[in-house]
Design an enzyme around this catalytic site. Structure first.
Site, PDB file in Angstrom:
ATOM      1  CE1 TYR A 145      -3.142   3.017   0.961  1.00 15.12           C
ATOM      2  CE2 TYR A 145      -2.232   2.932   3.186  1.00 15.12           C
ATOM      3  CZ  TYR A 145      -3.021   3.555   2.231  1.00 15.12           C
ATOM      4  OH  TYR A 145      -3.696   4.700   2.554  1.00 15.12           O
ATOM      5  CG  ASP A 230      -2.623  -3.417   7.516  1.00 17.17           C
ATOM      6  OD1 ASP A 230      -3.809  -3.804   7.543  1.00 17.17           O
ATOM      7  OD2 ASP A 230      -2.307  -2.298   7.097  1.00 17.17           O
ATOM      8  CB  ILE A 232      -7.317  -2.955   7.911  1.00 22.49           C
ATOM      9  CG1 ILE A 232      -6.751  -2.812   6.504  1.00 22.49           C
ATOM     10  CG2 ILE A 232      -6.349  -2.414   8.938  1.00 22.49           C
ATOM     11  CD1 ILE A 232      -6.528  -1.365   6.094  1.00 22.49           C
ATOM     12  CE  LYS A 270      -9.128   0.758   3.491  1.00 25.72           C
ATOM     13  NZ  LYS A 270      -9.377   1.836   2.520  1.00 25.72           N
TER      14      LYS A 270
END
Length: 478
Positions: A145, A230, A232, A270
């Site tokens: 990202y 991460d 999410i 998300k």
């Protein structure tokens, strides 16, 4: 005039990236079906809008969850007054329970380890601040990202070292790649403090399998560096194989790991489609990190009003169970139809089962196998096709020709327009991409696409709960 700080005037925010340039192109000329039919369609925003009707219906039935209703106003004073950095107990309990539910209740989370932050952006910066000094480094598998270059680096002074993953093995994280990145960091005189992995992956839409996660845990344990997971996109997994969390791996028999090295970043941006609520979570197995992160949360607390609403919503077991099932079904249908439609004109993508996007393979459309050619193609897509898609180079992909395309942030009609633009562009510029058995005559194919688009616009199938069901891949779920 006194000079501003070096951080304020530097390029650390990372806005000089094609990823952000695409957003600017959209913002200056956003698509609207009536006012701006020739505008840019936003396909660079990883946002989940598919369940909004489901959530809205719950809110209508539970007005007491909001302080802005007659039924909820009695809670106004209580929530308007000061809240400490720990957050409301009912909020932390509800989020911890939801995190467990998303992971199939195969692991439980301690509400006392839930630390609030202003979205995942703030959570990542908080973790970086707690674990590393300026000039220290984190390893990050590619592609990753673009916002990490801002979130982890801008104000902390931390460096990111890419772990180069290859398309030849579907961009999987290997021990060889991890070791190579670690050595590269050492040769650059960087002290490696941790490894950041995104699972499910943004931008790949894939999950890390159990064996890969075990190898990752083994690697950081041997090197005595931290692991930031991460997670999410944990609730966006819409088909098998199921999501496996780092928290599950470290509890398995036979897995050796210093739990003080394990940290999870989570949010509701998300999984639930609530990026505007700015609900970020740091969950650490390290007591010192929890304590420090909680002190830092004073710079980015979640508002009490939001905590109250989230606690009410996520404490409702029926809502959570039905939401997870509904979201999975809608993401599955949208993903299947989107990838099937692209395949009709020879566009493939990395096989994926999670996320709000696909990793689209446009290598056949490149003038040559270079990043310069990738940028040329991207500029055409932005300026002529009028679609904001994100080039792989902005995700630090080391192979030109890959693009991230988001599919869950628009309604069915807008998606139909986007797909028609893609098909028209491919047919116009590279007819050879279309498989011979599907080619026939261009005129007949265009007529077929035109008829299909008429079908897509039919009000009878435009229900947000049954997006685009005419694809055989949607109907024949496996």
């Amino acid at each position: 005039m006194a000079a501003m700080s070096k951080i304020a005037t530097g390029n650390g925010h990372g806005e000089n990236s094609p990823y952000f340039d695409g957003w600017k192109a959209y913002e200056t000329n956003p698509f609207h079906p009536i006012d701006r039919p020739e505008g840019v369609i936003q396909m660079g925003l990883a946002e989940n809008q598919l369940c909004f009707d489901f959530i809205k219906n719950w809110l209508i039935k539970h007005p007491e969850a909001s302080l802005c209703t007659a039924q909820g106003v009695n809670k106004f004073k209580e929530t308007a007054l000061f809240q400490d950095y720990h957050g409301m107990p009912e909020f932390r309990q509800a989020v911890a329970k939801f995190m467990g539910k998303v992971r199939g209740d195969r692991v439980k989370f301690d509400p006392d380890r839930i630390v609030m932050s202003g979205g995942a952006t703030g959570a990542h910066e908080t973790v970086a601040f707690c674990l590393a000094d300026p000039g220290d480094a984190f390893l990050v598998p590619t592609p990753y990202y673009p916002g990490f270059d801002r979130d982890l680096k801008w104000r902390t002074g931390v460096e990111l070292v890419p772990v180069n993953c290859e398309s030849s093995n579907d961009f999987k994280i290997t021990r060889v790649a991890l070791e190579a990145a670690y050595v590269k960091a050492q040769e650059a005189n960087l002290r490696v403090k941790g490894l950041l992995v995104t699972n499910p992956s943004n931008p790949l839409g894939t999950i890390l399998d159990r064996e890969t996660l075990k190898n990752v845990v083994s690697f950081i344990n041997e090197k005595n560096i931290h692991l930031i997971g991460d997670e999410i996109y944990a609730a966006t997994v819409f088909m098998d194989p199921e999501f496996v969390s780092i928290s599950e791996i470290i509890e398995e028999d036979g897995v050796e790991c210093n739990r003080d090295l394990i940290h999870i970043v989570y949010s509701l941006s998300k999984d639930m489609g609530f990026p505007g609520f700015r609900v970020g979570i740091v969950y650490s197995y390290n007591d010192a990190v929890v304590s420090c992160a909680r002190k830092m949360s004073s710079f980015g607390l979640v508002s009490s009003q939001t905590q109250h609403l989230i606690a009410s919503m996520l404490s409702n077991d029926d809502f959570v169970d039905n939401f997870i099932a509904e979201s999975k079904e809608l993401l599955f249908k949208r993903h299947k139809y989107f990838t099937w439609s692209l395949s009709q004109v020879g566009i493939s993508s990395l096989k994926s089962n999670a996320g709000l996007f696909i990793w689209m393979d446009l290598r056949k459309l490149l003038r040559e196998n270079t990043f310069e050619a990738e940028m040329e193609l991207w500029r055409v897509i932005i300026n002529e096709v009028k679609l904001n898609v994100s080039p792989g180079s902005s995700f630090h992909c080391n192979e030109p020709g890959w693009f991230r395309v988001c599919f869950a942030n628009m309604d069915d009609n807008t998606m139909a327009v986007a797909l028609l633009r893609i098909r028209t562009f491919v047919l116009k510029n590279n007819e050879a991409m279309v498989p011979p058995r599907k080619l026939c005559r261009r005129s007949s194919l265009k007529l077929s696409l035109s008829r299909r688009m008429d079908d897509l616009m039919s009000p009878s199938i435009m229900s947000p709960h049954s997006p685009l069901p005419q694809s055989p891949l949607v109907r024949a779920r496996t």
